[in-house]
Design an enzyme around this catalytic site. Structure first.
Site, PDB file in Angstrom:
ATOM      1  N   PRO A  22      20.658  -4.364  42.523  1.00 54.64           N
ATOM      2  CA  PRO A  22      19.425  -4.396  43.161  1.00 54.64           C
ATOM      3  C   PRO A  22      18.283  -4.741  42.188  1.00 54.64           C
ATOM      4  O   PRO A  22      17.253  -4.629  42.645  1.00 54.64           O
ATOM      5  CB  PRO A  22      19.433  -2.841  43.668  1.00 54.64           C
ATOM      6  CG  PRO A  22      20.327  -2.121  42.362  1.00 54.64           C
ATOM      7  CD  PRO A  22      21.373  -3.032  42.007  1.00 54.64           C
ATOM      8  N   ASP A  45      17.980 -16.388  42.333  1.00 50.07           N
ATOM      9  CA  ASP A  45      17.336 -15.882  43.746  1.00 50.07           C
ATOM     10  C   ASP A  45      16.009 -15.450  43.085  1.00 50.07           C
ATOM     11  O   ASP A  45      16.137 -14.660  42.043  1.00 50.07           O
ATOM     12  CB  ASP A  45      18.047 -15.281  44.564  1.00 50.07           C
ATOM     13  CG  ASP A  45      19.104 -16.124  45.464  1.00 50.07           C
ATOM     14  OD1 ASP A  45      18.949 -17.578  45.330  1.00 50.07           O
ATOM     15  OD2 ASP A  45      19.822 -15.642  46.300  1.00 50.07           O
ATOM     16  N   LYS A  67      14.858 -17.954  47.915  1.00 51.61           N
ATOM     17  CA  LYS A  67      14.228 -18.327  49.180  1.00 51.61           C
ATOM     18  C   LYS A  67      13.538 -16.975  49.608  1.00 51.61           C
ATOM     19  O   LYS A  67      14.019 -16.145  50.142  1.00 51.61           O
ATOM     20  CB  LYS A  67      15.342 -18.437  50.174  1.00 51.61           C
ATOM     21  CG  LYS A  67      16.217 -19.489  49.970  1.00 51.61           C
ATOM     22  CD  LYS A  67      17.207 -19.733  50.904  1.00 51.61           C
ATOM     23  CE  LYS A  67      18.573 -20.344  50.643  1.00 51.61           C
ATOM     24  NZ  LYS A  67      19.524 -19.529  49.520  1.00 51.61           N
ATOM     25  N   GLY A  98      20.873 -11.496  44.361  1.00 49.50           N
ATOM     26  CA  GLY A  98      20.393 -10.215  44.281  1.00 49.50           C
ATOM     27  C   GLY A  98      21.392  -9.336  44.878  1.00 49.50           C
ATOM     28  O   GLY A  98      21.996  -9.867  45.875  1.00 49.50           O
ATOM     29  N   GLY A  99      21.645  -7.979  44.553  1.00 49.94           N
ATOM     30  CA  GLY A  99      22.727  -7.174  45.366  1.00 49.94           C
ATOM     31  C   GLY A  99      24.141  -7.708  45.082  1.00 49.94           C
ATOM     32  O   GLY A  99      24.648  -8.185  44.162  1.00 49.94           O
ATOM     33  N   ASP A 100      24.892  -7.865  46.395  1.00 51.66           N
ATOM     34  CA  ASP A 100      26.112  -8.663  46.461  1.00 51.66           C
ATOM     35  C   ASP A 100      26.107  -9.767  47.052  1.00 51.66           C
ATOM     36  O   ASP A 100      25.448  -9.944  48.190  1.00 51.66           O
ATOM     37  CB  ASP A 100      26.961  -7.505  47.133  1.00 51.66           C
ATOM     38  CG  ASP A 100      28.594  -8.015  47.061  1.00 51.66           C
ATOM     39  OD1 ASP A 100      29.072  -7.596  46.566  1.00 51.66           O
ATOM     40  OD2 ASP A 100      28.812  -8.910  48.229  1.00 51.66           O
ATOM     41  N   THR A 128      25.302  -3.637  46.264  1.00 51.27           N
ATOM     42  CA  THR A 128      24.437  -4.004  47.239  1.00 51.27           C
ATOM     43  C   THR A 128      23.142  -3.185  47.008  1.00 51.27           C
ATOM     44  O   THR A 128      23.456  -1.939  46.773  1.00 51.27           O
ATOM     45  CB  THR A 128      25.227  -4.071  48.300  1.00 51.27           C
ATOM     46  OG1 THR A 128      24.393  -4.808  49.536  1.00 51.27           O
ATOM     47  CG2 THR A 128      25.623  -2.764  49.125  1.00 51.27           C
ATOM     48  N   MET A 179      16.096  -6.684  55.060  1.00 56.83           N
ATOM     49  CA  MET A 179      14.932  -7.523  55.707  1.00 56.83           C
ATOM     50  C   MET A 179      14.298  -6.992  56.847  1.00 56.83           C
ATOM     51  O   MET A 179      14.186  -7.803  57.936  1.00 56.83           O
ATOM     52  CB  MET A 179      15.598  -8.877  56.092  1.00 56.83           C
ATOM     53  CG  MET A 179      16.254  -9.830  54.750  1.00 56.83           C
ATOM     54  SD  MET A 179      17.348 -11.035  55.044  1.00 56.83           S
ATOM     55  CE  MET A 179      18.872 -10.358  55.388  1.00 56.83           C
ATOM     56  N   GLY A 208      13.597  -0.775  45.364  1.00 54.77           N
ATOM     57  CA  GLY A 208      14.626   0.180  45.017  1.00 54.77           C
ATOM     58  C   GLY A 208      15.307  -0.143  43.552  1.00 54.77           C
ATOM     59  O   GLY A 208      15.550  -1.258  43.104  1.00 54.77           O
TER      60      GLY A 208
HETATM   61  N1  SAH Z   1      22.498  -9.561  48.800  1.00 54.08           N
HETATM   62  C1  SAH Z   1      21.397  -8.626  48.956  1.00 54.08           C
HETATM   63  C2  SAH Z   1      20.706  -8.696  50.083  1.00 54.08           C
HETATM   64  C3  SAH Z   1      19.923  -9.850  50.354  1.00 54.08           C
HETATM   65  S1  SAH Z   1      18.828  -9.813  51.748  1.00 54.08           S
HETATM   66  C4  SAH Z   1      22.361  -7.197  48.713  1.00 54.08           C
HETATM   67  O1  SAH Z   1      23.627  -7.078  48.572  1.00 54.08           O
HETATM   68  O2  SAH Z   1      21.529  -6.392  48.451  1.00 54.08           O
HETATM   69  C5  SAH Z   1      17.357  -9.332  51.017  1.00 54.08           C
HETATM   70  C6  SAH Z   1      17.055  -7.727  51.590  1.00 54.08           C
HETATM   71  O3  SAH Z   1      17.746  -6.757  50.810  1.00 54.08           O
HETATM   72  C7  SAH Z   1      15.618  -7.409  51.211  1.00 54.08           C
HETATM   73  O4  SAH Z   1      14.892  -7.843  52.432  1.00 54.08           O
HETATM   74  C8  SAH Z   1      15.705  -6.126  51.183  1.00 54.08           C
HETATM   75  O5  SAH Z   1      15.789  -5.546  52.474  1.00 54.08           O
HETATM   76  C9  SAH Z   1      17.149  -5.769  50.551  1.00 54.08           C
HETATM   77  N2  SAH Z   1      16.875  -5.414  49.247  1.00 54.08           N
HETATM   78  C10 SAH Z   1      17.507  -6.151  48.134  1.00 54.08           C
HETATM   79  N3  SAH Z   1      17.035  -5.650  46.943  1.00 54.08           N
HETATM   80  C11 SAH Z   1      16.002  -4.578  46.954  1.00 54.08           C
HETATM   81  C12 SAH Z   1      15.743  -3.719  46.309  1.00 54.08           C
HETATM   82  N4  SAH Z   1      15.611  -3.715  45.245  1.00 54.08           N
HETATM   83  N5  SAH Z   1      14.903  -2.632  46.925  1.00 54.08           N
HETATM   84  C13 SAH Z   1      15.013  -2.680  48.233  1.00 54.08           C
HETATM   85  N6  SAH Z   1      15.361  -3.557  49.156  1.00 54.08           N
HETATM   86  C14 SAH Z   1      16.282  -4.352  48.637  1.00 54.08           C
END
Ligand code: SAH
Length: 263
Positions: A22, A45, A67, A98-100, A128, A179, A208
């Site tokens: 995150p 990204d 994107k 970002g995330g997973d 995630t 999102m 976050g």
């Molecule tokens: N693959 C990512 C998600 C990508 S979609 C994952 O697994 O987290 C992008 C959305 O993820 C953002 O619009 C938001 O809703 C959420 N997101 C990603 N990082 C975030 C963060 N640090 N704090 C809050 N929401 C986050």
């Protein structure tokens, strides 16, 4: 596999689809870090935080291919083609997300296209945002007696959004919208119309696991106004369910504040 085949495969390069988590660099996995350290090229990204970008090896070229909404720096098709081309040139390419990569990250699509082109590809999972950000906010996604499950939902879709609102409203467990900031009215109106109680607890978690994380707590009835009044910006998650009520108890015992050096 024979030695010759192995050598041919190594010469053909490889793509790693890597989850960066995150935003907090400490939440990057060791495997992700090692993969970055062994990369010839990094394509990242917009959700990859500055703190994580600071860990990129200085000698490795790194390019933003993110994107943001309405700002597609590179079309998905072109990006898929670029990954194939660079792997065929023999490079070890890290596609950092970002995330997973497999949670609303288009990791599946990119992997499919690479496999179809015969390019070796490996996915490195990341934490995630729903999991990491809610922990940081003192919200367990499941909790005995409050929620026996959790559903991740996207509130945005490239073409039409096909969310089964009636089912979500009846689940009686935690629902996390990714999102969702610009779709708050759709979320609030549809869930309420399908019978979810207006006083169901809601948390909006902005930025976050990054410096300046904001947790805004309210109810489903107030979702839209909370986002407007607090001028919530992306990235943010919307967590809906009884578990949100635990935040007031568990937040003070959450992880320490992030150091500004992550910024
Ligand atoms: N693959 C990512 C998600 C990508 S979609 C994952 O697994 O987290 C992008 C959305 O993820 C953002 O619009 C938001 O809703 C959420 N997101 C990603 N990082 C975030 C963060 N640090 N704090 C809050 N929401 C986050």
């Amino acid at each position: 596999m024979s030695r010759i085949k192995k050598a041919a495969r190594a010469a053909a390069g490889k793509v790693w689809l890597v989850g960066a988590g995150p935003g907090d660099p400490d939440l990057l996995t060791l495997k992700a870090l090692r993969t970055l350290e062994g990369a010839d090229l990094i394509l990242f990204d917009n959700l990859v935080s500055p703190g994580i970008r600071a860990l990129f090896p200085k000698a490795v070229p790194a390019f933003y291919v993110g994107k943001r909404k309405g700002d597609h720096s590179i079309a998905q098709q072109d990006l898929n083609a670029l990954l194939v081309q660079k792997a065929r040139e023999g490079l070890h390419v890290v596609r950092l997300k970002g995330g997973d990569p497999f949670v609303f990250g288009r990791g599946g699509e990119e992997m499919q296209s690479l496999i179809e082109c015969g390019v070796e590809v490996e996915v490195v999972p990341g934490i995630t945002s729903a999991s990491a950000c809610s922990s940081q906010a003192g919200i367990p996604l499941t909790h005995r007696g409050l929620s026996q499950g959790c559903t991740f939902v996207t509130a945005s879709a490239e073409s039409s959004l096909k969310v089964d609102w009636a089912s979500l409203a009846q689940l009686k467990h935690t629902v996390v919208f990714y999102m969702g900031v610009s779709r708050a009215a759709t979320i609030q109106n549809n869930l309420t119309a399908k019978g979810m109680c207006g006083d169901t607890p809601v948390a909006i978690i902005e930025n976050g696991c990054r410096p300046g994380q904001r947790d805004i707590i309210g109810t489903l009835d107030s979702l839209v106004s909370l986002i407007e009044v607090n001028q919530v910006q992306s990235p943010a998650l919307i967590v809906i369910g009884e578990v949100v009520s635990l935040s007031s108890v568990l937040k003070p015992f959450g992880l320490p504040e992030f150091e500004q050096s992550c910024a």
